[in-house]
Design an enzyme around this catalytic site. Structure first.
Site, PDB file in Angstrom:
ATOM      1  N   GLU A 113     -14.768   9.764  11.991  1.00 35.99           N
ATOM      2  CA  GLU A 113     -14.967  10.212  10.604  1.00 35.99           C
ATOM      3  C   GLU A 113     -16.422   9.905  10.226  1.00 35.99           C
ATOM      4  O   GLU A 113     -17.030   8.980  10.731  1.00 35.99           O
ATOM      5  CB  GLU A 113     -13.996   9.526   9.654  1.00 35.99           C
ATOM      6  N   THR A 135     -10.784  -1.735  12.560  1.00 42.16           N
ATOM      7  CA  THR A 135     -11.277  -2.321  13.829  1.00 42.16           C
ATOM      8  C   THR A 135     -12.306  -3.388  13.445  1.00 42.16           C
ATOM      9  O   THR A 135     -13.487  -3.281  13.761  1.00 42.16           O
ATOM     10  CB  THR A 135     -11.951  -1.236  14.701  1.00 42.16           C
ATOM     11  N   CYS A 176     -18.873  -0.919   7.555  1.00 43.91           N
ATOM     12  CA  CYS A 176     -19.225  -0.067   8.702  1.00 43.91           C
ATOM     13  C   CYS A 176     -20.588  -0.389   9.311  1.00 43.91           C
ATOM     14  O   CYS A 176     -20.664  -0.860  10.451  1.00 43.91           O
ATOM     15  CB  CYS A 176     -19.173   1.399   8.270  1.00 43.91           C
ATOM     16  N   LYS A 182       0.850  -1.208   0.000  1.00 42.98           N
ATOM     17  CA  LYS A 182       0.000   0.000   0.000  1.00 42.98           C
ATOM     18  C   LYS A 182       0.876   1.246   0.000  1.00 42.98           C
ATOM     19  O   LYS A 182       0.662   2.180  -0.764  1.00 42.98           O
ATOM     20  CB  LYS A 182      -0.879   0.022   1.260  1.00 42.98           C
TER      21      LYS A 182
HETATM   22  C1  UDX Z   1     -21.355   4.630   6.155  1.00 44.78           C
HETATM   23  C2  UDX Z   1     -21.897   5.929   6.736  1.00 44.78           C
HETATM   24  O1  UDX Z   1     -22.803   6.504   5.793  1.00 44.78           O
HETATM   25  C3  UDX Z   1     -20.751   6.902   6.963  1.00 44.78           C
HETATM   26  O2  UDX Z   1     -21.230   8.085   7.558  1.00 44.78           O
HETATM   27  C4  UDX Z   1     -19.732   6.248   7.896  1.00 44.78           C
HETATM   28  O3  UDX Z   1     -18.636   7.113   8.096  1.00 44.78           O
HETATM   29  C5  UDX Z   1     -19.247   4.948   7.300  1.00 44.78           C
HETATM   30  O4  UDX Z   1     -20.346   4.067   7.025  1.00 44.78           O
HETATM   31  P1  UDX Z   1     -20.550   3.761   3.796  1.00 44.78           P
HETATM   32  O5  UDX Z   1     -20.541   2.424   4.452  1.00 44.78           O
HETATM   33  O6  UDX Z   1     -19.359   4.200   3.017  1.00 44.78           O
HETATM   34  O7  UDX Z   1     -20.777   4.933   4.923  1.00 44.78           O
HETATM   35  O8  UDX Z   1     -21.773   3.778   2.794  1.00 44.78           O
HETATM   36  P2  UDX Z   1     -23.286   4.262   2.837  1.00 44.78           P
HETATM   37  O9  UDX Z   1     -23.445   5.235   1.762  1.00 44.78           O
HETATM   38  O10 UDX Z   1     -23.670   4.644   4.219  1.00 44.78           O
HETATM   39  O11 UDX Z   1     -24.077   2.908   2.440  1.00 44.78           O
HETATM   40  C6  UDX Z   1     -24.007   1.822   3.321  1.00 44.78           C
HETATM   41  C7  UDX Z   1     -24.888   0.705   2.748  1.00 44.78           C
HETATM   42  O12 UDX Z   1     -26.268   1.114   2.790  1.00 44.78           O
HETATM   43  C8  UDX Z   1     -24.597   0.371   1.288  1.00 44.78           C
HETATM   44  O13 UDX Z   1     -24.663  -1.034   1.114  1.00 44.78           O
HETATM   45  C9  UDX Z   1     -25.740   1.037   0.518  1.00 44.78           C
HETATM   46  O14 UDX Z   1     -26.060   0.348  -0.680  1.00 44.78           O
HETATM   47  C10 UDX Z   1     -26.870   0.909   1.518  1.00 44.78           C
HETATM   48  N1  UDX Z   1     -27.929   1.903   1.352  1.00 44.78           N
HETATM   49  C11 UDX Z   1     -27.630   3.217   1.540  1.00 44.78           C
HETATM   50  C12 UDX Z   1     -29.213   1.476   1.040  1.00 44.78           C
HETATM   51  O15 UDX Z   1     -29.459   0.289   0.861  1.00 44.78           O
HETATM   52  N2  UDX Z   1     -30.204   2.400   0.927  1.00 44.78           N
HETATM   53  C13 UDX Z   1     -29.965   3.729   1.104  1.00 44.78           C
HETATM   54  O16 UDX Z   1     -30.901   4.519   0.986  1.00 44.78           O
HETATM   55  C14 UDX Z   1     -28.630   4.153   1.412  1.00 44.78           C
END
Ligand code: UDX
Length: 437
Positions: free
Chosen positions: A150, A86, A262, A35
């Site tokens: 974050e 984590t 997450c 990386k």
């Molecule tokens: C999430 C949080 O949004 C962010 O604030 C935190 O810092 C990290 O975790 P992320 O995991 O990158 O971010 O993606 P996110 O856009 O939250 O989507 C998470 C999951 O939910 C994805 O699988 C997405 O497809 C799903 N999702 C999201 C839905 O199924 N419907 C929605 O309306 C929004």
């Protein structure tokens, strides 16, 4: 300021670039030398729109560099961001080994009196463990530990980092707040909101945010299942809901369920944390149950639409857990592939960015080089991730490639008019199927 960032993953690299962009001198480091080597060449270890260009700009500015060891990165730094993974243990508790290893490196190499920043999402109370570890390391003075969770989303990481809706600072001393205000001064002076609290509250607030986002998604998925049974369109229902500013339209898109590294893990860790403090939080279990139901509902649709998946060829469009990322960690699409194959189906997948990671995650999954090749001789096509290119697929050409023109649109990507014109058998999430007469 002189800042070290320990851990160059999906959080660490955008953090390096953002802190350099706002004027700090940043050195990033990671145990993974591959990386670091790539980053030193301006190549991020994952797909993130706009990140390669921003990384090169910051490297060229002379403010950002990457070091192959903590021993090189930590000394002389005034602030040390811990952005290490984590990942959950088998019981769902967050594995803090990487965090503890980073803390040991800090204790060993830190010079002066740097502030240690928890950036990774950690259980409330982790800062106490960090403080103890740092104190047990024999250093003369205790290092300040602050929490600065974050909120960036993969796919919009840089935008979220440089245009945050709030900067959350959890500290337990005036110095902690003072140093972190200096770190974020360029953003604060542009009017970005700062919320300051104690460390444990900041750690808890992060879990509260992520689990509430998951709640909205699971609520939308439950509504979708109900609308399918009532012959109604969930899109209209969620539009009405979103028009109410108290609810807001974001994160009300039903589909295959939420994935990623997450939301799923934070829900489990949050439930354990609550239980550790004597509070049973069954709602969090229900959010996960509804998420599982969303995936099972799509699996059932494929079963029904193909008259039984055994021996059928199923094409999956989209393998990443969400669009604009190559990340397949916790991807519902990969889980769907596993269950289809377990049910005796032949599965072929296509994704604009995530296929190398999908291959590593699931070696048995057949991959195609484009959506049309993937649909060749397929009995059913499932749109699993809402990549923008899928909204414009040529359904007439798709029909010619497929053995039977059956489309399960798990993310409501296709335009219903295009579907009617192409006369494909169409099974969307949250509204009635359309079967050409
Ligand atoms: C999430 C949080 O949004 C962010 O604030 C935190 O810092 C990290 O975790 P992320 O995991 O990158 O971010 O993606 P996110 O856009 O939250 O989507 C998470 C999951 O939910 C994805 O699988 C997405 O497809 C799903 N999702 C999201 C839905 O199924 N419907 C929605 O309306 C929004």
């Amino acid at each position: 300021m002189r800042i070290a960032v320990i851990g160059t993953g999906h959080v660490g690299v955008p953090t390096c670039v953002a802190l350099s962009h706002i004027g700090h001198h940043v050195v990033g480091t990671d145990l993974d030398q591959e990386k670091i080597g790539g980053l030193q060449q301006g190549i991020p270890p994952f797909f993130e729109p706009g990140l390669p260009e921003a990384l090169v700009t910051e490297l060229r500015s002379g403010r950002l560099r990457f070091a192959s060891s903590s021993g090189e990165a930590i000394p002389e730094s005034e602030v040390l961001f811990l952005c290490v993974a984590t990942e959950p243990e088998s019981d769902g508790r967050a594995n803090l080994d990487a965090l503890e290893r980073a803390a040991r490196d800090v204790a060993r190499f830190a010079t002066g009196d740097p502030v240690v920043v928890e950036k990774s999402t950690v259980p409330s109370g982790t800062s106490e463990r960090l403080r103890r570890m740092l104190a047990d390391s024999g250093r003369e003075i205790d290092l300040e530990v602050v929490s600065n969770p974050e909120f960036l989303r993969q796919g919009s990481a840089l935008r979220d980092a440089l245009d945050p809706e709030r900067i959350l600072i959890g500290a337990d001393s005036a110095r902690g707040f003072e140093v972190m205000r200096r770190v974020y001064d360029p953003l604060i002076s542009r009017g970005h909101r700062v919320i300051e609290t104690d460390v444990r509250t900041a750690e808890l607030a992060k879990y509260a945010c992520n689990s509430f986002l998951a709640l909205k998604i699971s609520y939308a998925n439950a509504l979708a299942s109900l609308c399918e049974r009532m012959g109604l369109d969930v899109g209209v229902v969620t539009e009405v809901m979103g028009a109410d500013t108290r609810i807001g339209g974001a994160f009300l898109s039903p589909g295959l369920g939420f994935g990623g590294s997450c939301l799923p893990k934070d829900l489990v860790a949050f439930e354990l944390l609550a239980s550790d403090h004597g509070y049973e939080f069954p709602l969090l279990r229900e959010i996960r149950a509804l998420n599982e139901e969303a995936l099972f509902s799509v699996l059932r649709k494929v079963e029904d639409a193909t008259g039984g998946m055994k021996g059928k060829r199923i094409c999956l469009l989209g393998l990443s857990y969400k669009p604009n990322t190559d990340d397949v960690r916790g991807s519902p699409a990969i889980e769907l592939a596993r269950r289809l194959m377990a049910g005796g189906a032949e599965v072929v997948g296509y994704d604009p960015q995530a296929m190398p990671n999908a291959k590593s995650e699931m070696g048995s999954l057949e991959l195609a080089s484009d959506p049309y090749e993937a649909s060749s001789a397929a009995d059913c096509l499932v749109i699993c991730t809402e990549w923008s290119e899928f909204a414009h697929i040529d359904l007439e050409r798709m029909k010619r490639e497929m053995r039977s023109p059956v489309v399960v649109d798990a993310r409501m990507v296709l335009n219903p008019d295009d579907v009617r014109r192409a006369r494909v058998e169409y099974y969307p999430t949250g509204s009635p199927p359309s079967i050409p007469s």
